[in-house]
Design an enzyme around this catalytic site. Structure first.
Site, mmCIF file in Angstrom:
data_model
loop_
_atom_site.group_PDB
_atom_site.id
_atom_site.type_symbol
_atom_site.label_atom_id
_atom_site.label_comp_id
_atom_site.label_asym_id
_atom_site.label_seq_id
_atom_site.Cartn_x
_atom_site.Cartn_y
_atom_site.Cartn_z
ATOM 1 N N PRO A 27 0.833 -1.207 0.000
ATOM 2 C CG PRO A 27 -0.715 -1.550 1.694
ATOM 3 C CD PRO A 27 0.606 -2.042 1.187
ATOM 4 C CB CYS A 28 2.214 3.458 -2.080
ATOM 5 S SG CYS A 28 3.635 2.404 -1.792
ATOM 6 C CD GLN A 29 -2.287 3.794 2.500
ATOM 7 O OE1 GLN A 29 -1.066 3.738 2.423
ATOM 8 N NE2 GLN A 29 -2.969 3.036 3.329
#
Length: 376
Positions: A79-81
């Site tokens: 995840p790389c918001q």
């Protein structure tokens, strides 16, 4: 050919690799609800529930009885918001903590030394910070002895009825090129012919879901029969193993205002077409939108349960699409069953990599691995 899926979620990448003939060895995540779905659909796999930034890869290897260099495929979508286009540019930072899981994924690559690597992320990652993260990822993989490629893939070009674009980094120890599968679908009306290389037309929403029961909002059931045989080739793909029962086809109950807004517009219409007396004070063009039957859907997100969060309403029925319809649009076949609350299931579907796209990459990986075995 064994696979370990990091940041596995409910298992979109794993399902694609499983359908391509790979053995799913393990899934790693820290979302209990997603892991419950993963366990149900991958009973053969070991599940690790934990924060990957604090997980020791050598302990995982020891638990699975494998040594560095033995694993065929390490896959995952950290995840790389912080890269998301939903985050204003002024709030995006190169060293944002939300982006550092990429480096932990690479830490596992360094420890495991798998024969092949797949990393998926939001499309914005590839160009973010003047391609700074792309250079870090490719540079680290090269330093570890991998040949690596990256590209931004449109799921619709690989037979998924959805205009979803994501960045993929693929790598191999074999030194070969052409890690990415060629697109099989595109714009236009060409008929797909097995005896030539014509590109098939995009799979549409109606190609994907027209065989599912028409229901009202608040209607449907956790388990129900199909109303007909498959009506399209895509539906045949989505109903493998002679499935007799349909799961997760329940329509969320709408508020009176939500129902009135959807009821006031037609197929393909959205926010701008709402009557003034029903229009919210603010919104964007896709909000409260109905899908088109004759086009692929826009990106399915974890907000698919909320009509005001995107074009997630059924083309004909006055309701948002069900979890099963969203799963079909994501290319999860009907054998895959989702668990948890409605919102939890929506998050699992929306965060997943389309399994059909993952399968096509897996088949390309399989060809590379088999070629490497033959050459040795």
């Amino acid at each position: 050919m064994r696979v370990i899926d990091m940041f596995c979620g409910c298992g979109g990448i794993s399902w694609g690799f499983k359908r391509a003939g790979f053995t799913i060895l393990a899934g790693i995540d820290n979302n209990e609800h997603a892991l419950a779905t993963y366990k149900l659909n991958f009973p053969e796999a070991k599940v690790f529930n934990g924060d990957i930034s604090k997980l020791d890869p050598f302990e995982v290897m020891n638990d699975l009885n494998i040594k560095p260099g033995e694993l065929e495929c390490l896959v995952g979508g950290p995840p790389c918001q912080g890269f998301s286009k939903n985050v204003p540019a002024k709030n995006r930072f190169f060293e944002d903590e939300r982006n550092l899981l990429v480096t932990h994924y690479l830490r596992f690559v360094e420890a495991f030394r798998p024969k092949m690597v797949l990393m998926e992320n939001v499309a914005e990652l590839a160009q973010a910070y003047q391609q700074g993260y792309t250079e870090i990822i490719l540079g680290k993989l090269s330093e570890l002895g991998y040949y690596a490629e990256y590209d931004r893939l449109l799921a619709a070009e690989y037979g998924v009825p959805q205009m979803r674009r994501r960045a993929f980094f693929l790598a191999t120890m074999s030194g070969t090129s052409n890690l990415f599968p060629s697109p099989s679908h595109g714009e236009g009306n060409k008929k797909y012919d097995l005896f030539n290389l014509d590109i098939a037309p995009f799979v549409t929403v109606w190609d994907a879901i027209s065989d599912l029961p028409s229901i009202t909002h608040e209607g449907g059931a956790h388990v129900m029969p199909y109303p007909s045989e498959p009506l399209t080739y895509y539906q045949i793909l989505m109903r493998p193993d002679n499935n007799q029962l349909l799961h997760n086809h329940i329509a969320r109950k709408l508020t009176h205002v939500q129902y009135s807004r959807i009821a006031s517009i037609k197929e393909g219409q959205g926010f701008n077409d709402l009557p003034e007396e029903l229009k919210p004070k603010s919104g964007y063009s896709g909000a409260y939108g109905r899908l088109w039957r004759d086009k692929p859907a826009p990106t399915i997100t974890c907000w698919v349960f909320h009509p005001g969060s995107g074009r997630f309403s059924h083309p004909l029925d006055t309701r948002v699409i069900t979890i099963r319809e969203a799963a079909r649009i994501q290319s999860f076949d009907d054998s895959f069953v989702f668990t948890g609350s409605y919102n939890e299931q929506a998050r699992q579907v929306g965060n997943a990599v389309p399994p059909l796209l993952a399968k096509k990459i897996a088949l390309q990986f399989k060809a590379v691995l088999e070629g490497a075995c033959i050459s040795q």
